[in-house]
Design a protein around this motif. Sequence first.
Motif, PDB file in Angstrom:
ATOM      1  N   ARG A  60       0.836  -1.205   0.000  1.00 29.96           N
ATOM      2  CA  ARG A  60       0.000   0.000   0.000  1.00 29.96           C
ATOM      3  C   ARG A  60       0.872   1.258   0.000  1.00 29.96           C
ATOM      4  O   ARG A  60       0.544   2.245  -0.681  1.00 29.96           O
ATOM      5  CB  ARG A  60      -0.922   0.000   1.219  1.00 29.96           C
ATOM      6  CG  ARG A  60      -1.864   1.212   1.267  1.00 29.96           C
ATOM      7  CD  ARG A  60      -2.917   1.071   2.338  1.00 29.96           C
ATOM      8  NE  ARG A  60      -3.830  -0.011   2.013  1.00 29.96           N
ATOM      9  CZ  ARG A  60      -3.818  -1.193   2.617  1.00 29.96           C
ATOM     10  NH1 ARG A  60      -2.939  -1.448   3.564  1.00 29.96           N
ATOM     11  NH2 ARG A  60      -4.671  -2.134   2.268  1.00 29.96           N
ATOM     12  N   LEU A  61       1.947   1.246   0.741  1.00 28.67           N
ATOM     13  CA  LEU A  61       2.834   2.408   0.777  1.00 28.67           C
ATOM     14  C   LEU A  61       3.448   2.669  -0.600  1.00 28.67           C
ATOM     15  O   LEU A  61       3.498   3.821  -1.076  1.00 28.67           O
ATOM     16  CB  LEU A  61       3.931   2.182   1.814  1.00 28.67           C
ATOM     17  CG  LEU A  61       4.865   3.364   2.101  1.00 28.67           C
ATOM     18  CD1 LEU A  61       4.071   4.554   2.632  1.00 28.67           C
ATOM     19  CD2 LEU A  61       5.939   2.956   3.101  1.00 28.67           C
ATOM     20  N   LEU A  62       3.886   1.612  -1.270  1.00 26.92           N
ATOM     21  CA  LEU A  62       4.480   1.758  -2.594  1.00 26.92           C
ATOM     22  C   LEU A  62       3.459   2.264  -3.612  1.00 26.92           C
ATOM     23  O   LEU A  62       3.744   3.188  -4.401  1.00 26.92           O
ATOM     24  CB  LEU A  62       5.060   0.416  -3.047  1.00 26.92           C
ATOM     25  CG  LEU A  62       5.671   0.363  -4.458  1.00 26.92           C
ATOM     26  CD1 LEU A  62       6.853   1.321  -4.567  1.00 26.92           C
ATOM     27  CD2 LEU A  62       6.079  -1.058  -4.816  1.00 26.92           C
ATOM     28  N   ILE A  63       2.257   1.690  -3.603  1.00 32.65           N
ATOM     29  CA  ILE A  63       1.232   2.100  -4.564  1.00 32.65           C
ATOM     30  C   ILE A  63       0.789   3.541  -4.306  1.00 32.65           C
ATOM     31  O   ILE A  63       0.543   4.301  -5.254  1.00 32.65           O
ATOM     32  CB  ILE A  63       0.042   1.127  -4.505  1.00 32.65           C
ATOM     33  CG1 ILE A  63       0.464  -0.251  -5.017  1.00 32.65           C
ATOM     34  CG2 ILE A  63      -1.136   1.650  -5.317  1.00 32.65           C
ATOM     35  CD1 ILE A  63      -0.620  -1.287  -4.966  1.00 32.65           C
ATOM     36  N   CYS A  64       0.719   3.946  -3.030  1.00 35.27           N
ATOM     37  CA  CYS A  64       0.334   5.322  -2.724  1.00 35.27           C
ATOM     38  C   CYS A  64       1.378   6.318  -3.228  1.00 35.27           C
ATOM     39  O   CYS A  64       1.030   7.408  -3.708  1.00 35.27           O
ATOM     40  CB  CYS A  64       0.126   5.484  -1.219  1.00 35.27           C
ATOM     41  SG  CYS A  64      -1.382   4.717  -0.596  1.00 35.27           S
ATOM     42  N   VAL A  65       2.655   5.961  -3.137  1.00 31.82           N
ATOM     43  CA  VAL A  65       3.710   6.837  -3.653  1.00 31.82           C
ATOM     44  C   VAL A  65       3.585   6.974  -5.173  1.00 31.82           C
ATOM     45  O   VAL A  65       3.654   8.087  -5.727  1.00 31.82           O
ATOM     46  CB  VAL A  65       5.098   6.301  -3.256  1.00 31.82           C
ATOM     47  CG1 VAL A  65       6.197   7.085  -3.963  1.00 31.82           C
ATOM     48  CG2 VAL A  65       5.291   6.393  -1.749  1.00 31.82           C
ATOM     49  N   ILE A  66       3.391   5.853  -5.871  1.00 30.88           N
ATOM     50  CA  ILE A  66       3.227   5.897  -7.331  1.00 30.88           C
ATOM     51  C   ILE A  66       1.970   6.669  -7.708  1.00 30.88           C
ATOM     52  O   ILE A  66       1.978   7.498  -8.640  1.00 30.88           O
ATOM     53  CB  ILE A  66       3.182   4.466  -7.899  1.00 30.88           C
ATOM     54  CG1 ILE A  66       4.496   3.725  -7.610  1.00 30.88           C
ATOM     55  CG2 ILE A  66       2.910   4.488  -9.391  1.00 30.88           C
ATOM     56  CD1 ILE A  66       4.473   2.267  -8.030  1.00 30.88           C
ATOM     57  N   TYR A  67       0.890   6.431  -6.976  1.00 30.22           N
ATOM     58  CA  TYR A  67      -0.364   7.128  -7.264  1.00 30.22           C
ATOM     59  C   TYR A  67      -0.222   8.633  -7.050  1.00 30.22           C
ATOM     60  O   TYR A  67      -0.731   9.441  -7.855  1.00 30.22           O
ATOM     61  CB  TYR A  67      -1.465   6.564  -6.364  1.00 30.22           C
ATOM     62  CG  TYR A  67      -2.758   7.327  -6.423  1.00 30.22           C
ATOM     63  CD1 TYR A  67      -3.621   7.187  -7.511  1.00 30.22           C
ATOM     64  CD2 TYR A  67      -3.137   8.190  -5.391  1.00 30.22           C
ATOM     65  CE1 TYR A  67      -4.817   7.888  -7.560  1.00 30.22           C
ATOM     66  CE2 TYR A  67      -4.329   8.886  -5.437  1.00 30.22           C
ATOM     67  CZ  TYR A  67      -5.152   8.744  -6.523  1.00 30.22           C
ATOM     68  OH  TYR A  67      -6.332   9.438  -6.575  1.00 30.22           O
ATOM     69  N   GLY A  68       0.446   9.029  -5.967  1.00 21.77           N
ATOM     70  CA  GLY A  68       0.646  10.447  -5.712  1.00 21.77           C
ATOM     71  C   GLY A  68       1.466  11.121  -6.800  1.00 21.77           C
ATOM     72  O   GLY A  68       1.147  12.226  -7.252  1.00 21.77           O
ATOM     73  N   TYR A  69       2.527  10.454  -7.251  1.00 21.18           N
ATOM     74  CA  TYR A  69       3.380  11.011  -8.309  1.00 21.18           C
ATOM     75  C   TYR A  69       2.607  11.160  -9.617  1.00 21.18           C
ATOM     76  O   TYR A  69       2.655  12.215 -10.271  1.00 21.18           O
ATOM     77  CB  TYR A  69       4.601  10.112  -8.506  1.00 21.18           C
ATOM     78  CG  TYR A  69       5.446  10.489  -9.703  1.00 21.18           C
ATOM     79  CD1 TYR A  69       6.303  11.583  -9.662  1.00 21.18           C
ATOM     80  CD2 TYR A  69       5.361   9.737 -10.888  1.00 21.18           C
ATOM     81  CE1 TYR A  69       7.054  11.923 -10.779  1.00 21.18           C
ATOM     82  CE2 TYR A  69       6.118  10.069 -11.992  1.00 21.18           C
ATOM     83  CZ  TYR A  69       6.971  11.160 -11.932  1.00 21.18           C
ATOM     84  OH  TYR A  69       7.717  11.506 -13.027  1.00 21.18           O
TER      85      TYR A  69
END
Length: 364
Positions: A60-69
Amino acid sequence: MFGRRRQLSASSLSANILHVGFRYATFLGIICFGIEGNRTDGCLVAQNRFWYKWFCLLTRLLICVIYGYLSLDYIFTLDNSHLIILSWIRLVCCLICAFVTLTMQFWFGQHVLRVVNSYLRLFRKVNALPGSQASGFGGRRELSLLIFKMICLINEVFCELPELFDGLSIRLFVTILCDLYVTTNATMIGHLCFVGYLSVGALYARVNHYVRHELRRQLQGLEQPTGCEVSRGQLRAAGCRLDQCLAIYDDIQRVGSAFHRLMELPLCLILLFAFLSMTLVSYFIMLQRFRNVALWLLVARLFFDVVLLTLAIHGASSSSRVVRRLSLDNCYVTERNDWHMKVSLKFVAQTNDNFFRFINLRMH
């Protein structure tokens, strides 16, 4: 509660739908614990799975970073000021919901397990009541609400899947996939609140049905036609049943209050997210001159999610207040004063009202 029965009934169908929903939430990483039968007595118990918990947290942390970018990159390409503001608000709400999910899994994981196990113990107690036949979940009302919720979940999953294969752009594929994961995880908080309050209502309804029919019939059986005094064995048996009902009512109030305290902030956030999402999608509909049917379905689904959550809370509140109308004080319970005090359901009604008075005070 998740057990399977050969006989088809509303309660067993509801239990099967809950089982499918539990697997779906586990697949998405919202639920990182397992529910399995205890080795000693076979009762269902929620147990933590640490490896899957850390996998869900890191994913979830990784996907949230990609989603935010990717979302920031999309926002910087917009030239409509209203759309920029709404996109920023939606991005912040999605990330806040993801942060709340991370916090609950990392810091409140054991508390969540205790609440889930309390629910499972309560369902076992209710199913163990004398004369209780249904061993699933709820009745026809709960089944109807769960079917509508399942339709909303299916629409939530498949509404954006056609866009994943629209074109061969890897960037677009990753963007839609991350957006689908983050938004689905955010709305899953509302689905969990729906199941929690629906469970409280189902528990109250089952116990109320037992008190209204089985317990009242048993108490009326204490009246002797010849005027003879009831034996102590009969009084002791009826007293145990009364104490059992009072204890279950108290447990429902305690577990419901614990669940509400745990989900109060996430519930407020998901309601805010739902209304902001409806505003954003409605703005897109206006930009496209009300011709996009898929966006209309998305607004309808968001609206129905809020309505179903409201109905679940209202059902739990209504089932708790039904205790005032059970009228067990009209049954014959001998001339002993302690029995008149025990049969009086004023204490039960006050106990049930305290839970929803607590909810109303905290939400207003």
